[in-house]
Write a protein that holds these residues in place. Structure first.
Motif, PDB file in Angstrom:
ATOM      1  N   THR A   1       8.033  10.208  -1.192  1.00 28.03           N
ATOM      2  CA  THR A   1       8.198   9.018  -0.356  1.00 28.03           C
ATOM      3  C   THR A   1       6.846   8.416   0.006  1.00 28.03           C
ATOM      4  O   THR A   1       5.989   9.096   0.574  1.00 28.03           O
ATOM      5  CB  THR A   1       8.961   9.356   0.936  1.00 28.03           C
ATOM      6  OG1 THR A   1      10.251   9.862   0.604  1.00 28.03           O
ATOM      7  CG2 THR A   1       9.126   8.115   1.803  1.00 28.03           C
TER       8      THR A   1
ATOM      9  N   ARG B   1       4.726   5.583   2.209  1.00 26.13           N
ATOM     10  CA  ARG B   1       4.904   4.974   3.529  1.00 26.13           C
ATOM     11  C   ARG B   1       3.808   3.953   3.804  1.00 26.13           C
ATOM     12  O   ARG B   1       2.716   4.030   3.221  1.00 26.13           O
ATOM     13  CB  ARG B   1       4.896   6.056   4.623  1.00 26.13           C
ATOM     14  CG  ARG B   1       6.010   7.083   4.446  1.00 26.13           C
ATOM     15  CD  ARG B   1       5.960   8.181   5.496  1.00 26.13           C
ATOM     16  NE  ARG B   1       6.979   9.184   5.234  1.00 26.13           N
ATOM     17  CZ  ARG B   1       8.245   9.077   5.616  1.00 26.13           C
ATOM     18  NH1 ARG B   1       8.632   8.020   6.319  1.00 26.13           N
ATOM     19  NH2 ARG B   1       9.110  10.025   5.328  1.00 26.13           N
TER      20      ARG B   1
ATOM     21  N   GLU C   1       6.444   3.920   8.037  1.00 29.05           N
ATOM     22  CA  GLU C   1       7.765   3.567   7.546  1.00 29.05           C
ATOM     23  C   GLU C   1       7.817   3.725   6.015  1.00 29.05           C
ATOM     24  O   GLU C   1       6.863   3.376   5.320  1.00 29.05           O
ATOM     25  CB  GLU C   1       8.114   2.128   7.920  1.00 29.05           C
ATOM     26  CG  GLU C   1       8.220   1.885   9.414  1.00 29.05           C
ATOM     27  CD  GLU C   1       9.355   2.687  10.038  1.00 29.05           C
ATOM     28  OE1 GLU C   1      10.420   2.793   9.393  1.00 29.05           O
ATOM     29  OE2 GLU C   1       9.154   3.199  11.145  1.00 29.05           O
ATOM     30  N   PRO C   2       8.925   4.242   5.490  1.00 33.71           N
ATOM     31  CA  PRO C   2       9.017   4.422   4.033  1.00 33.71           C
ATOM     32  C   PRO C   2       9.033   3.094   3.299  1.00 33.71           C
ATOM     33  O   PRO C   2       9.680   2.138   3.726  1.00 33.71           O
ATOM     34  CB  PRO C   2      10.345   5.181   3.862  1.00 33.71           C
ATOM     35  CG  PRO C   2      11.139   4.876   5.090  1.00 33.71           C
ATOM     36  CD  PRO C   2      10.144   4.709   6.192  1.00 33.71           C
TER      37      PRO C   2
END
Length: 524
Positions: A97, A99, A104-105
């Motif tokens: 992931t 960010r 925030e992703p």
């Protein structure tokens, strides 16, 4: 025959089309895949180990849209027989992931890693693979060249993707290196969290490099591989990508590489513009001549050397000088080019000595339609009477290359245990059309100065470049010319040329030779 217009207008579009890669990664999927049944795999049954998904814990933001359709990671133990030895390895199919500055992703990056069981982490090399396009997934190099499983076309019909078979890859690079295959965001199974803003965040030369560098850093951190020797492996546009990612790793992630491996690389966008750059035309000519020599069983090192010297000598000099189309000198020049390439002299004259390999009247000969990606590979021409260039199908781009998408979906689900409703996007044309090729203050990023800096700043960095003789997309002569003009570190660039086209590894003998040479490179 319908002739195509001269290529002075729309040059940028033409150049970008030539780097659509698969090899190239290059295959237009548009969400569709070969519909033949998934072939049985002659592989050991995988043994599930665990499934985890750190991004679905209660304290992490919940994903939406396509990002939510990616399942938990899947880890399996498998075996491969290579060089008479049985290698046990762990396959990990999962996501990383990315960010933003607020935590925030922004994207879930899909990867498949193969790590040798019992390997000594601080000495065992780890190589990070990506393809090109831009907009191509990593399935080509995974199932085509280096992974433990390979997709092989029928021996008697190399264009028959419907009957391609998956099986153990005797030429896997696993014996020499751990491998991590990463899909660029917007390709394969890698998806942006917010598709509406993905073009600004990821679809550009510099932004793409930053994303890859961060994903690589995340994988290294999660797996404790900081001390390992680190390599990049890029195909087609992946050549440009590898130079950009190496720079981003060094500047933004404090990681200095041990080496870069490039397969059929685009090294500089400007060197693909044969319409307006005589140097690019000179780089293309030896591949056209090599294709003709091979089909006549006359391909030799001496013949290739003669072709290279002619291209960068008399040919380039003639292109750079004024040449009236009606002069005797012009007719003699066109005749020489026609003889060397095997093309119709009338076509060469219309092309003013710089044949466009994308043009239908250049690729169509004696009822056969030859490929831009392999100048010796052809199919029956569906339009022997002639057709507009944009409607002329390529045997690789629109043919057997599509088999990699279907094969990878089945392989990921059946062997790796990675099940998702998402379609594996072998090449996303929306990503390609949205791509921003600009550099820092440049209309098109320039890679050769960056490669020079990498070699100078890192005195032990080594570069391995592999090309196919018959590749008309990223010609082998371009790699040689670039290497010959590197002032520092030229002795650390290994050049290799193999019988084959852009995807030279689709030929079993060339795949084996590539594997042998890469293993020697990785174990100096």
């Amino acid at each position: 025959m319908v002739t195509h217009p001269r290529r002075h207008a729309g040059t940028r579009k033409r150049v970008l089309n030539r780097v659509l890669l698969c090899a190239t990664t290059l295959f237009v999927t548009s969400g569709l895949f070969v519909t033949s049944a998934m072939p049985a795999m002659a592989l050991d049954k995988p043994h599930p180990v665990q499934k985890t998904d750190p991004d679905k814990s209660d304290d992490k933001p919940k994903m939406t849209g396509s990002a939510a359709l990616l399942p938990a990671d899947s880890v399996t133990h498998q075996t491969l027989t290579s060089g008479g030895k049985q290698l046990g390895y762990t396959a990990h199919a999962g996501t990383l992931t990315l960010r933003d500055d607020k935590g925030e992703p922004t994207a879930r990056v899909f990867y498949v890693s193969y790590t040798l069981d019992g390997g000594q982490a601080d000495k065992r090399p780890v190589s990070f693979f990506f393809n090109g396009g831009p907009g191509g997934g990593s399935a080509y190099l995974n199932l085509g060249a280096a992974g433990p499983t390979a997709l092989t076309m029928p021996a008697g019909n190399p264009t028959d993707g419907a009957n391609a078979k998956l099986g153990p890859n005797p030429d896997s690079w696993l014996a020499a290196t751990d491998m991590v295959f990463i899909d660029a965001i917007g390709t394969g199974y890698s998806v942006p969290v917010k598709p509406d803003t993905a073009d600004k965040m990821f679809y550009g030369t510099k932004a793409d490099a930053r994303a890859f560098a961060k994903a690589i850093s995340l994988w290294i951190g999660a797996n404790g591989r900081h001390a390992s020797p680190h390599y990049l492996v890029g195909e087609s546009y992946g050549g440009i990508r590898s130079i950009e990612v190496a720079t981003a790793l060094q500047q933004q992630q404090n990681m200095i590489l041990n080496g870069i491996i490039m397969i059929s690389p685009a090294l500089e966008m400007k060197l693909l513009d044969a319409a307006n750059n005589p140097l690019a035309s000179a780089m293309l000519l030896p591949s056209l001549e090599a294709s003709r020599l091979d089909m006549q069983h006359k391909l030799t090192p001496d013949a290739i050397e003669d072709s290279y010297r002619y291209a960068f000598g008399p040919y380039l000099t003639t292109l750079a000088a004024p040449l009236p189309a009606s002069s005797d000198d012009a007719r003699g020049f066109y005749a020489e080019v026609a003889t060397r390439t095997g093309l119709d002299p009338a076509v060469v004259a219309r092309e003013r000595g710089t044949p466009d390999p994308q043009a239908h009247d250049v690729r169509s000969r004696n009822g056969r339609l030859f490929s831009l990606y392999d100048g010796t590979l052809s199919i029956a021409d569906p339009f022997p009477e002639g057709i507009e260039n944009s409607d002329s199908p390529d045997p690789v781009l629109f043919g057997f290359g599509r088999a990699y998408g279907n094969a990878f979906e089945g392989y990921a689900a059946q062997t790796l245990g990675f099940h998702t409703e998402l379609t594996y996007d072998l090449l996303d044309l929306k990503v390609n059309s949205a791509w921003d090729y600009r550099g820092e203050g440049e209309p098109v990023a320039s890679e050769i100065p960056q490669l020079r800096k990498l070699l100078a700043l890192n005195p032990t960095l080594r570069v391995f470049i592999a090309n196919g003789y018959f590749d008309l997309v990223c010609p082998f002569a371009s790699s040689r010319w670039v290497a010959e003009h590197i002032p520092v570190g030229r002795d650390r660039i290994d050049l290799h040329v193999y019988p084959g086209g852009h995807m030279l590894y689709t030929r079993p003998a060339s795949r084996a030779a590539l594997s042998r040479d890469v293993k020697a490179f990785l174990t100096p």
